[in-house]
Design a protein around this motif. Sequence first.
Motif, short mmCIF file in Angstrom:
data_model
loop_
_atom_site.label_atom_id
_atom_site.label_comp_id
_atom_site.label_asym_id
_atom_site.label_seq_id
_atom_site.Cartn_x
_atom_site.Cartn_y
_atom_site.Cartn_z
N CYS A 156 0.69 -1.20 0.00
CA CYS A 156 -0.15 0.02 0.09
C CYS A 156 0.73 1.22 0.04
O CYS A 156 1.53 1.47 0.85
CB CYS A 156 -1.12 -0.12 1.31
SG CYS A 156 -2.05 1.48 1.43
N LEU A 157 0.74 2.08 -1.13
CA LEU A 157 1.34 3.32 -1.05
C LEU A 157 0.17 4.44 -1.02
O LEU A 157 -0.75 4.47 -2.02
CB LEU A 157 2.31 3.59 -2.25
CG LEU A 157 3.23 4.72 -2.54
CD1 LEU A 157 4.06 4.28 -3.70
CD2 LEU A 157 2.35 6.07 -2.53
N HIS A 158 0.19 5.19 -0.08
CA HIS A 158 -0.70 5.97 0.35
C HIS A 158 -0.63 7.34 -0.42
O HIS A 158 0.54 8.02 -0.15
CB HIS A 158 -1.19 6.37 1.81
CG HIS A 158 -2.03 7.30 2.02
ND1 HIS A 158 -3.26 7.42 1.38
CD2 HIS A 158 -2.31 8.02 3.04
CE1 HIS A 158 -4.11 8.39 1.70
NE2 HIS A 158 -3.57 8.63 3.01
N ASP A 159 -1.26 7.76 -1.29
CA ASP A 159 -1.01 9.04 -2.07
C ASP A 159 -1.48 10.37 -1.26
O ASP A 159 -2.28 10.35 -0.59
CB ASP A 159 -2.04 9.08 -3.15
CG ASP A 159 -1.71 10.07 -4.31
OD1 ASP A 159 -0.49 10.28 -4.40
OD2 ASP A 159 -2.68 10.67 -5.03
N GLY A 160 -0.28 10.91 -1.05
CA GLY A 160 -0.52 12.35 -0.22
C GLY A 160 -1.22 13.30 -1.40
O GLY A 160 -0.71 13.45 -2.43
N PRO A 161 -2.31 13.81 -0.95
CA PRO A 161 -3.09 14.57 -1.93
C PRO A 161 -2.65 15.83 -2.38
O PRO A 161 -2.21 16.84 -1.72
CB PRO A 161 -4.44 14.86 -1.12
CG PRO A 161 -3.99 14.85 0.13
CD PRO A 161 -3.09 13.77 0.39
N PRO A 162 -2.41 15.96 -3.86
CA PRO A 162 -1.98 17.17 -4.08
C PRO A 162 -2.96 18.39 -4.02
O PRO A 162 -4.40 18.06 -3.94
CB PRO A 162 -1.74 16.93 -5.68
CG PRO A 162 -2.66 15.85 -6.11
CD PRO A 162 -2.56 14.97 -4.71
N TYR A 163 -2.65 19.64 -4.14
CA TYR A 163 -3.70 20.63 -3.82
C TYR A 163 -4.59 20.90 -5.11
O TYR A 163 -3.85 20.98 -6.28
CB TYR A 163 -3.11 21.85 -3.44
CG TYR A 163 -4.12 22.66 -2.61
CD1 TYR A 163 -4.86 22.20 -1.60
CD2 TYR A 163 -4.29 24.10 -2.86
CE1 TYR A 163 -5.68 23.02 -0.83
CE2 TYR A 163 -5.03 24.81 -2.21
CZ TYR A 163 -5.88 24.53 -1.14
OH TYR A 163 -6.53 24.99 -0.45
N ALA A 164 -5.73 20.90 -5.13
CA ALA A 164 -6.55 20.98 -6.30
C ALA A 164 -6.97 22.36 -6.76
O ALA A 164 -7.98 22.86 -6.75
CB ALA A 164 -8.00 20.42 -6.05
N ASN A 165 -5.68 23.07 -6.90
CA ASN A 165 -6.01 24.66 -7.38
C ASN A 165 -5.12 24.98 -8.56
O ASN A 165 -4.95 26.27 -8.76
CB ASN A 165 -5.60 25.41 -6.15
CG ASN A 165 -4.03 25.37 -5.89
OD1 ASN A 165 -3.30 24.55 -6.16
ND2 ASN A 165 -3.59 26.45 -5.31
N GLY A 166 -4.66 24.07 -9.42
CA GLY A 166 -3.89 24.86 -10.49
C GLY A 166 -3.61 23.49 -11.49
O GLY A 166 -3.93 22.47 -11.31
N ASP A 167 -3.01 23.85 -12.36
CA ASP A 167 -2.43 22.91 -13.52
C ASP A 167 -1.47 22.05 -13.09
O ASP A 167 -0.60 22.24 -12.29
CB ASP A 167 -2.06 23.94 -14.81
CG ASP A 167 -3.05 24.74 -15.57
OD1 ASP A 167 -4.34 24.24 -15.29
OD2 ASP A 167 -2.75 25.62 -16.18
#
Length: 1029
Positions: A102-113
């Motif tokens: 299991c590699l848990h994905d650190g969530p990128p910020y949903a504010n840009g390209d």
Amino acid sequence: MFRAWRAPLLARAGARVGLRARAGVAWGWARSAASEANSRQPEAESRQDSHYRDTVLLPRSRFPAQLPGRLQPETELETQQKCGFSELYSWQRQRKTKQEFCLHDGPPYANGDPHVGHALNKILKDITNRFYVMRGYKVHYVPGWDCHGLPIELKALSEVKGAENLSPMEIRQRAREFAERAIEKQKSAFIRWGVMADWANCYRTFDPKYEANQLRVFYKMYDKGFVYQDYKPVFWSPSAKTALAEAELEYNEQHVSRSVYMKFPLLKSPPKLTSVIDGSSPASVLVWTTQPWTVPANQAVCYMPDSAYSIVKCTTTGEHFILAADRVESTAAVLDTQFEVMSTCKGVDLADGSCAHPTIPGRVSPLLPANHVTMAKGTGLVHTAPAHGMEDYGVASHHQLPTDCLVDEGGFFTEAAGPELQNKNVLEEGNEAVIQMLQTAGSLLKEEKYVHSYPYDWRTKKPMIIRASKQWFVNTASVKATAQNEGKYDGYSAGLGVSGSPHSLIQEVLKKVKVIPTSAVNRMLEMLDRRTFWCISRQRCWGVPIPVFYQKDTGECLINSETITDIIKIVEQQGTDAWWALPIEQLLSKEAVAKAGGHDVLDYVKGQDVLDIWFDSGTSWAHVLEGAEQRADTYLEGKDQLGGWFQSSLLTSVAARKKAPYKTLVVHGFTLGEKGEKMSKSIGNVVDPDVVINGGEDHTKDPPYGADILRWWVAESNVFTEVLIGPVVLNAARDDINKLRNTLRFMLGNMAGFNPETDSIPASEMYIVDQYMLHLLQDYGSKVTEAYKEYDYSKVVRLLQAFCSRNLSNFYFSIIKDRLYCEEEKDPKRRSCQTVLAEALDVVVRSFAPILPHLAEEVFQHLPYKKDSEGVFRTGWINASSAWKKPGIEEAIEGACAMRDSFLGSISGKNALEYEVVIVIEPGLLFELMEALQAEETSSVSQLNEIMMASQTTLLTELPKETPADANIIKGTFLINLEGGDIREESSYKVIALPITKAKCPRCRRYTSHSSSTPCPRCLKVIAGKGST
């Protein structure tokens, strides 16, 4: 069948067989054929070559050596579709295996390209996941996005006119739509990069079930005493009108403050100094600050108890001043005066003294001890405003001083600051007004500009202030303490940074976590040690609400198991919009109010704060991770997350359940321009991943490289430091892959007509050099596997390049071309090296498949066999048999290579085929090894001759008597080391290179023919279809 390798030969420690003395009886030094060779004509040679060209087995493959222009990205898209890239994740999840990763994905910020920072992170994760898929693990990787918070809110509102008039629900709707658009844009980019994931079930922090799980963790921490509400100074962003955590700050190293030196007149002399300060001359304490606007909130002046302080007389005015002894000379120089030291005392001697406030008549500022006072700059006496400093607040708590805040949410002085300051911005005209007040009061001694590091809001890019307000906090000091002290909150220790036992729970937990690189764990512990509390409340509406109700009259907060259960049930169904959309009667039950001792639901109001987005993402383990343990094998993020997601995940997990949510932390660096500079649009060095893959408007300036070039860049970089990218780096990556393609093309081309299932030769019956290559393959596969396990992908690339260049292209390919091209198609000698090529191709392709999945699948599409193959990722990892490992073979081949190097060095870059080589070795172990490669005295078709790359090789035990006096004899030695060092023998050898006397074969082009118009005996047999055994 040709002779197999005889292992017993190597095991005889020093045993000697009766060697036939080879003195050149059958081998002469005559040069009578030289005249024939000199008479050859190029035109006739060309005609002869043409005549036999069709009988030579040249490589055949449709696999292209390069994919210029748009061919690279187009081929990748075709490969993704043909090879089921989008179905791979679900396929591997359905496998029946007990091994899980299991590699848990650190969530990128949903504010840009999507940008190259995303590419670095997502590709590193994908390389890891594909490696584990190939090794037979069931991989769990659910991609996610961090969707709440001020940055998204600000960007969404920037698109709207009259945003200040929008209701909270309207703001939330706009912010959600903005985040959803950003998610779709980023997701499509990640898929295009070849990232394998559960794209159908991504997590988003605004999903109702996610929010409900987050609130469960919040209440669990509250119930254990780790979450509390308090009035204390916090980092505050006037530009965003909200509190921020330290992880949300960035520091401007060139910030300019207006610093002042000011005096606080002594009202009451410290009792121990009355004999020195007799009242005949005015006496004051000298104070320096970079934030004059905080002076109206001053409540005390602090000193360091153990430091020395001086009472000085100013030679200019005759006034007496108190300041640190170490700061006397530097302060006098700044004030352009001289100080005469009257007396010196310890800081403790200043106890019980007090001063007059410099701008507010009648206010007294006591002299108090404090350990945060520094002697590095200033005067050694610190102006203390409890509402505007963390250490100041700690002193105020201990001495029960007021913590009145005179500054509002926008950074303006309030009415309580007085008419001279009200409504003035503290960082602008308010600062100027305070300085003027100091001047008017006669308290200002000096004002000057001061350049220093200062915190800025990481999103608005504007200066922060420290401002006291009522906020919600996580008592990190308590979380860090031992399990026995769990939940015991001490406001003073939390404020002053007392971190409990040196053997804290956090340290014990982190001991069980593998951190790569190891240096990162110390940086994380240092950050944790400095963090005594975590402000988790924000004064915005786009986020998860803190589920607390307040009694209208008393302000007392209401939260208990009944209230939280009701809220979580509503949030699971409707999301957190319900907090703003529903009336309080539907959120707060009468039963919960009654249990709290209240009477009416309408006596309460909903709280207006939302949770810090680091708390949002920091509780992702509670929603995403599966199983009873809810613990990921790996978290892999950039080094900024040591103070961000790594830390917030650790704190929430340890607080809620006393364990880390991860077993391994992998920490990578940041992306920079190829000269090591930060990327900036103004500099013009920003690299857009989409332009890298598909090319820019001008393909001569921005060519289309495809996704695999981007992935190669990630893998070859030392990602544990800063990672450089730019045109030079990308061109080098393309050149590297083109070299790799040529190596692959050679192997593919020379396996036409070969089927490993029916045509392979057993290893025991192979040429010794072929067995040697299998031995090297086994070693390569083992080292590559270990490098992948350690997340050292740059080492994988180095091993791959070294193996392909040194062992395959420069060595093996160069010596087997004659066997491949000129032997009969099904000759066991040819099948032997084809077997090795098939194994080498399989091992090499699988070894780079996690890094270059498009190229790996493209190669498998061009295999001349396995037409219905399932592809690379569905057929497992490197399968290098342990039986291939034969250390003794190394001595034979490497001994022969040492002599070949002597031979080639002696002919100075000339064509080795124009020579015959004589090797002389005294009887011994080295001779036995060479005899295993060439049983005959002289041969043009032996294994030894193949390695030497000459037209003919002669192996002797002594120099022939007829050796010319002017012969160039190269001498050398070779150390044989067998059986782990049990057998060691250094042998000497001699190598002589002589021009060949035979003619050039018009078919194989070796000088082994009796006539230039007639093929050599070997080629005549092949042409006649007789073959050779």
